[in-house]
Design a protein around this motif. Structure first.
Motif, PDB file in Angstrom:
ATOM      1  N   SER A  53       0.841  -1.252   0.081  1.00 18.83           N
ATOM      2  CA  SER A  53      -0.091  -0.028   0.060  1.00 18.83           C
ATOM      3  C   SER A  53       0.877   1.331  -0.072  1.00 18.83           C
ATOM      4  CB  SER A  53      -0.787  -0.046   1.084  1.00 18.83           C
ATOM      5  OG  SER A  53      -0.227   0.079   2.297  1.00 18.83           O
ATOM      6  N   ILE A  54       1.896   1.254   0.761  1.00 16.72           N
ATOM      7  CA  ILE A  54       2.927   2.567   0.711  1.00 16.72           C
ATOM      8  C   ILE A  54       3.718   2.617  -0.709  1.00 16.72           C
ATOM      9  CG2 ILE A  54       5.210   3.263   1.745  1.00 16.72           C
ATOM     10  CD1 ILE A  54       4.388   1.952   4.438  1.00 16.72           C
ATOM     11  N   GLU A  55       3.958   1.617  -1.377  1.00 21.33           N
ATOM     12  CA  GLU A  55       4.348   1.545  -2.624  1.00 21.33           C
ATOM     13  C   GLU A  55       3.369   2.050  -3.756  1.00 21.33           C
ATOM     14  OE1 GLU A  55       5.937  -2.286  -3.566  1.00 21.33           O
ATOM     15  OE2 GLU A  55       7.566  -2.098  -2.209  1.00 21.33           O
ATOM     16  N   LEU A  56       2.111   1.612  -3.373  1.00 17.28           N
ATOM     17  CA  LEU A  56       0.985   1.956  -4.534  1.00 17.28           C
ATOM     18  C   LEU A  56       0.808   3.566  -4.106  1.00 17.28           C
ATOM     19  CD1 LEU A  56      -1.388   1.103  -6.321  1.00 17.28           C
ATOM     20  CD2 LEU A  56      -2.703   0.772  -4.453  1.00 17.28           C
ATOM     21  N   GLU A  57       0.745   4.141  -2.967  1.00 13.68           N
ATOM     22  CA  GLU A  57       0.674   5.439  -2.741  1.00 13.68           C
ATOM     23  C   GLU A  57       1.852   6.199  -3.498  1.00 13.68           C
ATOM     24  OE1 GLU A  57       0.355   6.219   1.590  1.00 13.68           O
ATOM     25  OE2 GLU A  57      -1.487   4.892   1.717  1.00 13.68           O
ATOM     26  N   GLU A  58       3.012   5.745  -3.323  1.00 16.26           N
ATOM     27  CA  GLU A  58       4.197   6.477  -4.031  1.00 16.26           C
ATOM     28  C   GLU A  58       4.162   6.538  -5.410  1.00 16.26           C
ATOM     29  OE1 GLU A  58       7.651   4.429  -2.486  1.00 16.26           O
ATOM     30  OE2 GLU A  58       7.600   5.299  -0.580  1.00 16.26           O
ATOM     31  N   GLN A  60       1.342   6.391  -7.178  1.00 12.41           N
ATOM     32  CA  GLN A  60       0.025   7.282  -7.355  1.00 12.41           C
ATOM     33  C   GLN A  60       0.536   8.705  -7.431  1.00 12.41           C
ATOM     34  OE1 GLN A  60      -3.041   6.371  -4.634  1.00 12.41           O
ATOM     35  NE2 GLN A  60      -3.663   4.521  -6.028  1.00 12.41           N
ATOM     36  N   LYS A  61       1.776   9.006  -6.363  1.00 12.33           N
ATOM     37  CA  LYS A  61       1.918  10.221  -6.358  1.00 12.33           C
ATOM     38  C   LYS A  61       3.042  10.554  -7.705  1.00 12.33           C
ATOM     39  CE  LYS A  61       2.048  10.780  -1.416  1.00 12.33           C
ATOM     40  NZ  LYS A  61       2.870  10.662  -0.004  1.00 12.33           N
TER      41      LYS A  61
END
Length: 158
Positions: A53-58, A60-61
């Protein structure tokens, strides 16, 4: 996880041996081991999910930053193209106005000549080869059946 030393594990094993008994202790130990393994796998899955989830947020940013940069580039290119096309249209209007004052309209509207294929005929080229060269090179002039070809190259009878 919890930090157990050798002395604490030995104390827990001795208490378990007394409380549970020697008959049921191996089965209980296996059950505790499987439950402990399941708990460790569950914790590892939760950690992996959090990392994803952290990698996905990064990502997406980064995607949003890339999209805004692409939009900015597109707008700047579009503005440059529009300004260049306006300048070209203005220049063309000026040149056409000057040309119409000096020349007649008939000379401007002449279309360029059309392209015509040279129409090279390979049969004609092949027919222009001398017969002696065809015979020497072994070019077939007539269609022969397989039997006729064998008979042609069969050695003579004695």
């Amino acid at each position: 996880m919890l930090d157990f030393g050798f002395d604490k594990l030995a104390l827990i094993g001795a208490v378990a041996l007394i409380v549970i008994g020697p008959e049921k202790l191996p089965r209980v130990a296996r059950t505790v081991g499987t439950l402990l393994g399941k708990a460790q796998r569950y914790v590892a899955d939760v950690k992996a999910e959090v990392n994803r989830s952290i990698e996905l947020e990064e990502l997406q940013k980064m995607k949003s930053q890339f999209e805004t940069a692409a939009r900015d580039v597109e707008q700047s290119v579009r503005q440059e193209v529009d300004s260049a096309s306006q300048a070209l249209n203005q220049t063309w209007q000026d040149v056409s106005a000057d040309a119409s004052s000096f020349e007649s309209d008939a000379s401007i509207g002449v279309p360029p000549p059309e392209y015509r294929h040279p129409k090279k005929n390979w049969r004609l080229k092949r027919g222009a080869t001398p017969m002696w060269f065809k015979q020497k090179a072994g070019v077939r002039r007539h269609t022969q059946s397989g039997a006729a070809r064998v008979a042609r190259f069969r050695p003579p009878k004695r």
